[in-house]
Write a protein that holds these residues in place. Structure first.
Motif, PDB file in Angstrom:
ATOM      1  N   SER A 237       0.863  -1.180   0.000  1.00 20.04           N
ATOM      2  CA  SER A 237       0.000   0.000   0.000  1.00 20.04           C
ATOM      3  C   SER A 237       0.900   1.231   0.000  1.00 20.04           C
ATOM      4  O   SER A 237       2.057   1.152   0.401  1.00 20.04           O
ATOM      5  N   ILE A 254      -3.449   7.525  -3.093  1.00 23.95           N
ATOM      6  CA  ILE A 254      -3.321   6.329  -2.248  1.00 23.95           C
ATOM      7  C   ILE A 254      -3.510   5.110  -3.129  1.00 23.95           C
ATOM      8  O   ILE A 254      -4.170   5.176  -4.182  1.00 23.95           O
ATOM      9  N   GLY A 255      -2.920   4.010  -2.717  1.00 25.72           N
ATOM     10  CA  GLY A 255      -3.047   2.800  -3.518  1.00 25.72           C
ATOM     11  C   GLY A 255      -2.907   1.550  -2.695  1.00 25.72           C
ATOM     12  O   GLY A 255      -2.279   1.552  -1.621  1.00 25.72           O
ATOM     13  N   LYS A 256      -3.506   0.494  -3.172  1.00 22.22           N
ATOM     14  CA  LYS A 256      -3.417  -0.818  -2.513  1.00 22.22           C
ATOM     15  C   LYS A 256      -3.299  -1.854  -3.618  1.00 22.22           C
ATOM     16  O   LYS A 256      -4.081  -1.865  -4.567  1.00 22.22           O
ATOM     17  N   PHE A 258      -2.604  -6.127  -4.093  1.00 24.15           N
ATOM     18  CA  PHE A 258      -2.365  -7.417  -3.436  1.00 24.15           C
ATOM     19  C   PHE A 258      -2.683  -8.577  -4.372  1.00 24.15           C
ATOM     20  O   PHE A 258      -3.479  -8.440  -5.301  1.00 24.15           O
ATOM     21  N   PHE A 267      -5.798  -1.098  -6.637  1.00 25.22           N
ATOM     22  CA  PHE A 267      -6.744   0.008  -6.424  1.00 25.22           C
ATOM     23  C   PHE A 267      -5.930   1.294  -6.260  1.00 25.22           C
ATOM     24  O   PHE A 267      -4.964   1.314  -5.496  1.00 25.22           O
ATOM     25  N   TYR A 269      -6.370   5.762  -5.999  1.00 27.86           N
ATOM     26  CA  TYR A 269      -7.183   6.992  -6.042  1.00 27.86           C
ATOM     27  C   TYR A 269      -6.226   8.179  -5.924  1.00 27.86           C
ATOM     28  O   TYR A 269      -5.271   8.147  -5.133  1.00 27.86           O
ATOM     29  N   GLN A 293      -9.402  14.508 -10.351  1.00 25.58           N
ATOM     30  CA  GLN A 293      -9.473  13.329  -9.490  1.00 25.58           C
ATOM     31  C   GLN A 293      -9.523  12.099 -10.371  1.00 25.58           C
ATOM     32  O   GLN A 293     -10.063  12.157 -11.485  1.00 25.58           O
ATOM     33  N   ALA A 294      -8.978  11.014  -9.886  1.00 20.52           N
ATOM     34  CA  ALA A 294      -9.001   9.786 -10.677  1.00 20.52           C
ATOM     35  C   ALA A 294      -9.114   8.577  -9.764  1.00 20.52           C
ATOM     36  O   ALA A 294      -8.589   8.580  -8.642  1.00 20.52           O
ATOM     37  N   PHE A 295      -9.792   7.580 -10.247  1.00 16.10           N
ATOM     38  CA  PHE A 295      -9.885   6.297  -9.546  1.00 16.10           C
ATOM     39  C   PHE A 295      -9.580   5.211 -10.573  1.00 16.10           C
ATOM     40  O   PHE A 295     -10.003   5.291 -11.730  1.00 16.10           O
ATOM     41  N   PHE A 314     -11.486   5.813 -13.985  1.00 25.29           N
ATOM     42  CA  PHE A 314     -12.416   6.947 -13.986  1.00 25.29           C
ATOM     43  C   PHE A 314     -11.619   8.208 -13.666  1.00 25.29           C
ATOM     44  O   PHE A 314     -10.804   8.205 -12.733  1.00 25.29           O
ATOM     45  N   LYS A 316     -11.900  12.715 -13.587  1.00 23.88           N
ATOM     46  CA  LYS A 316     -12.716  13.923 -13.762  1.00 23.88           C
ATOM     47  C   LYS A 316     -11.819  15.137 -13.549  1.00 23.88           C
ATOM     48  O   LYS A 316     -11.071  15.177 -12.570  1.00 23.88           O
ATOM     49  N   ARG A 343     -10.609  28.264  -6.972  1.00 23.55           N
ATOM     50  CA  ARG A 343     -11.991  27.973  -7.354  1.00 23.55           C
ATOM     51  C   ARG A 343     -12.170  28.135  -8.857  1.00 23.55           C
ATOM     52  O   ARG A 343     -11.649  29.083  -9.447  1.00 23.55           O
ATOM     53  N   SER A 344     -12.920  27.199  -9.474  1.00 24.68           N
ATOM     54  CA  SER A 344     -13.078  27.254 -10.924  1.00 24.68           C
ATOM     55  C   SER A 344     -13.830  28.514 -11.320  1.00 24.68           C
ATOM     56  O   SER A 344     -14.769  28.935 -10.638  1.00 24.68           O
ATOM     57  N   TYR A 348     -14.098  27.358 -18.453  1.00 27.01           N
ATOM     58  CA  TYR A 348     -13.371  26.147 -18.041  1.00 27.01           C
ATOM     59  C   TYR A 348     -13.909  24.918 -18.765  1.00 27.01           C
ATOM     60  O   TYR A 348     -15.007  24.958 -19.337  1.00 27.01           O
TER      61      TYR A 348
END
Lengths: 756, 72
Positions: A237, A254-256, A258, A267, A269, A293-295, A314, A316, A343-344, A348
């Motif tokens: 992790s 962050i990542g995990k 296994f 995983f 994010y 942000q990304a997942f 994913f 955005k 702030r946007s 944009y």
């Protein structure tokens, strides 16, 4: 009809059953070639199968679910030279590792051919993200900028497009683990579409590469490869955060990862927050802020002769569009601000990407079959004057299919054949103020075959491909189809110290829907764009020579090329203005000749093996049939990198110190309406350290980018006409916690002592 | 391990959840000296904001004027 369906299902079941039948175990021992003592913690890994294991304290290892198919494995161990070999599971192997004399580069496998860099006939430039991060890179654009021979066309810091050998947009195809990424890349303000989250490395193939990567790839290919799964029955992790002073950026991820027996999971994010960047004079560029942000998640499974990977991404992003004004009088200072804001604000872009990719691979004794299906959904919205009503709102759905079959006739002859297909649909939101490209769909189909032949010294490859594309526009009852035939022929001569490669290749690019039917305002690039229904296909032919020399202390690469593109499509500025936007028409030039060279040197002095001195120079020239230079051609780039590495140890230690200098030459070879650019010099410094315990590791890094606070306007920046400069001095600091849990005691206790 | 994965999923879910969009809005009018001025009329959110941008702002005399709102 029903009985036929049942028959097909029955045959498929037999096929899968056959593919999954035979359980195999690869066993062996890794020994020091001098002392013949077992090497502990050596890692044996098959990039192709994506499985591997470490040796125990006596150097023994065991990899289950290893098919009888001859797969290339890589063996790495700290303090030893990397090894590679073809192996199948029907023998017990002994691997001798030579102690490392100098800190040479590790082996890298080029995808998707699965061949080692040093054995590939087509040269592939590989950039590992953790290596390029010797100096912190905040965006994927910054990573690309620091790759030799690669440039970035940008709009501020938030939007970066790769430029390979002077070509970008639709002419550069991006892949993410075999999935073709479609994200309205025709637009000058539409970025690369892939975030750095969970990416292990990317590969750059320069020049026409239509044979394996499909139509459009006439400039080159950018191939992103995700992080490897964790070692068998282990987990790891991380949590990482960094801060940059210039735009007060924060990147956190962050990542995990296994694996449990045959199943593997990843995983990730990540999020990124960036205020407006500041210039060398301390003022900021209004609306250059962006957040993203990304997942990302992946699942892999191996069972004997079958491997499956399911990947989902994913992301955005909300990206400010700097350099935008409706005022009658436009001057550079209009875009300056002394306020700090995240702030946007209008205008944009709001970009959302969903990528899903399912890859199945079946291994037979002498062959393998890859079946890949994928789907990408790209939503591109541009808000210009209203916060709830988008100026442009396009949804691009692309479904792709990729079938590939490789058969090894013998150790010197291999045939690779495949089929690629894509169905793409572009739809406009009902709410949008403008429709730049009407609702339309595109269908692609390509069939190819490549023959590889040769021994260790001499290698050849030749292949053919045919492509078919249909473009349909719903509202105009318009349909047009295009066909293309492409080839690639190449040869290489490989000795221990030298490699010579010569490649001839062609590429084909049918006009994109946007180039044919666009008729509207493109806010992001501040243009009124008009397409042309009569555009013909672009055809490229390239000759590429590569000479590579290396010994224990020195590596030299020289790579000249010549690329001719017929029916070159480009945007030409007109004298007219529509709704205060300058009009640009898509037009064609009979042919464009592009030529240049990349030169690279990597030196490790014998008296100081920890010192790496790397330098590269790239040059390109492009002239059309009217004897005019082409727009947006990158200037010469000289990069130099000095790195000192230190020994690993328990507790705190410095890992490396890096000084990087990118000298970008002036560009005076410009298109008729284009402005020339001055040269500039960016000097960066980074220091990386580690706190190591038995199970965990903390990486600490700090540095300064643009130490000299150089004021520069990049030639490929969309903001150069407004004389808006790039970021000034930028301090950064970062920390990464790595937690590694080993759970393979049971696995290791089952090893027989093969070294005795 | 489950906790870490659930944590990543939870952070992702929170991260991708959009908050309600609100903006300060104004319209342009002429003052008594005939100069163009911006008339601020406060923060508007959600459907109210959407209606204002698509229909316009209704003045006391019943006429509708175009509004400009600033994204946050």
């Amino acid at each position: 009809m029903k009985s036929q369906t049942y028959k097909l299902m029955f045959l498929a079941l037999i096929f899968l059953d056959f593919a999954c039948c035979y359980s195999q175990v690869l066993k062996g021992v890794v020994l020091n070639s001098d002392t013949k003592i077992g090497v502990p913690d050596a890692y044996i890994y098959s990039f192709d199968l994506e499985i591997g294991n470490s040796t125990n304290e006596k150097g023994n290892f065991e990899i289950s679910q290893f098919p009888k198919y001859k797969s290339k494995i890589l063996i790495s161990a700290h303090g030893y030279e990397d090894q590679s070999m073809f192996i199948s599971s029907d023998s017990i192997i002994t691997i001798l590792m030579e102690p490392k004399h100098a800190m040479l580069d590790e082996f890298v496998v080029a995808t998707p051919t699965g061949k080692l860099q040093g054995e590939n006939i087509t040269y592939v430039t590989t950039i590992k993200l953790n290596e390029s991060a010797s100096i912190n890179n905040n965006t994927i654009g910054e990573v690309l900028t620091n790759a030799p021979g690669v440039y970035v066309a940008s709009v501020g810091r938030g939007i970066s497009k790769p430029v390979i050998r002077g070509l970008s947009g639709n002419r550069v195809v991006t892949y993410l683990d075999g999935l073709r990424i479609e994200n309205q890349q025709w637009g000058g303000d539409h970025g690369v579409g892939v975030t750095a989250l969970g990416i292990d490395r990317f590969e750059i193939i320069k020049g026409p590469s239509s044979l394996l990567y499909g139509s459009d790839a006439i400039g080159g290919v950018l191939y992103f490869v995700e992080a490897q799964y964790a070692k068998k029955n282990t987990s790891k992790s991380f949590i990482e955060t960094s801060f940059e002073s210039n735009s007060l950026s924060n990147n956190t991820s962050i990542g995990k990862q296994f694996t449990k027996e045959n199943s593997k999971f990843n995983f990730f994010y990540g999020s990124s927050l960036n205020a407006d960047y500041s210039l060398p004079n301390g003022l900021r560029i209004l609306d250059s802020r962006f957040v993203s942000q990304a997942f990302k998640t992946s699942y892999g499974y191996n069972k004997n002769r079958w491997k499956i990977n399911v990947r989902y991404n994913f992301s955005k992003s909300i990206i400010g569009i700097p350099g935008h004004s409706h005022k009658d009088s436009i001057y550079t200072e209009l875009f300056y601000t002394d306020k700090l804001d995240w702030r946007s604000t209008l205008p944009y872009q709001n970009i959302t990407n969903n990528f899903i990719n399912v890859e199945n691979k079946f291994y037979f004794d002498k062959s393998y079959l890859t079946m890949q299906i994928g789907h990408t959904i790209n939503s591109s919205k541009e808000f210009e004057e209203k916060v709830t009503i988008p100026g442009i709102d396009m949804l691009l759905n692309s479904s792709t299919l990729n079938l590939r079959y490789a058969y090894k006739f013998s150790s010197i002859l291999e045939l690779l054949s495949g089929v690629q297909g894509m169905y793409q649909r572009n739809t406009n939101g009902n709410n949008a103020e403008e429709i730049l490209i009407p609702n339309s769909f595109t269908t692609d189909l390509g069939i190819y075959s490549i023959l590889f032949a040769g021994n260790k010294k001499l290698k050849f490859q030749s292949g053919l491909r045919t492509d078919y594309r249909i473009i349909n526009v719903d509202s105009r009852n318009f349909q047009k189809d295009f066909t293309g035939i492409n080839y690639a022929v190449g040869g290489g001569y490989f000795t221990k110290s030298s490699i010579v490669r010569l490649n001839l290749s062609s590429g084909f690019r049918a006009p994109h829907t946007s180039e044919m039917i666009a008729n509207g305002i493109h806010h992001g690039s501040f243009q009124y764009v008009v397409g042309d229904l009569d555009l013909m296909t672009e055809n490229a032919n390239q000759i590429d020579l590569m000479y590579e020399y290396s010994n224990q202390h020195l590596a030299i690469v020289f790579n000249p090329f010549y690329n001719q593109i017929k029916n070159f499509i480009y945007l030409q500025r007109q004298d007219s203005v529509i709704e205060s936007y300058p009009v640009y028409n898509y037009v064609q030039n009979e042919k464009v000749n592009m030529y240049g060279a990349d030169l690279g040197v990597h030196y490790h002095p014998h008296f100081f093996h920890r010192l790496h001195i790397e330098s590269s120079y790239s040059y390109l020239r492009a002239i059309n049939s009217n004897n005019e230079f082409i727009d947006q051609i990158p200037p010469g780039k000289w990069m130099a990198n000095i790195k000192i590495e230190f020994d690993e140890k328990e507790g705190f230690y410095f890992k490396n110190i890096v000084i990087r200098n990118n000298f970008i030459l002036a560009q005076n070879e410009v298109a008729p309406n284009e402005i020339p650019s001055k040269g500039y010099n960016l000097l960066d410094f980074g220091i990386n350290s580690v706190v190591k315990t038995k199970q965990n590791e903390i990486n600490l890094n700090a540095g300064v980018k643009n130490i000299l606070n150089c004021n520069y306007v990049d030639h490929l920046s969309n903001l150069k006409y407004l004389n808006i400069a790039g970021p000034g001095i930028n301090y950064y600091i970062g920390i990464k916690f790595n937690i590694i849990n080993k759970q393979q005691k049971h696995e290791k206790s089952n090893f027989r002592n093969l070294s005795n | 391990m489950k906790k870490v994965i659930l944590g990543i999923l939870a952070i992702s879910a929170i991260g991708f959840t959009s908050c309600k969009k609100c903006s300060e809005c104004h319209y342009e009018a002429l003052d008594s000296s005939g100069m163009e001025v911006e008339v601020e009329f406060g923060e508007h959110c959600g459907d109210d904001l959407k209606d204002l941008e698509s229909i316009g702002y209704q003045l006391s005399d019943g006429t509708f004027v175009d509004v400009h709102c600033h994204a946050h």
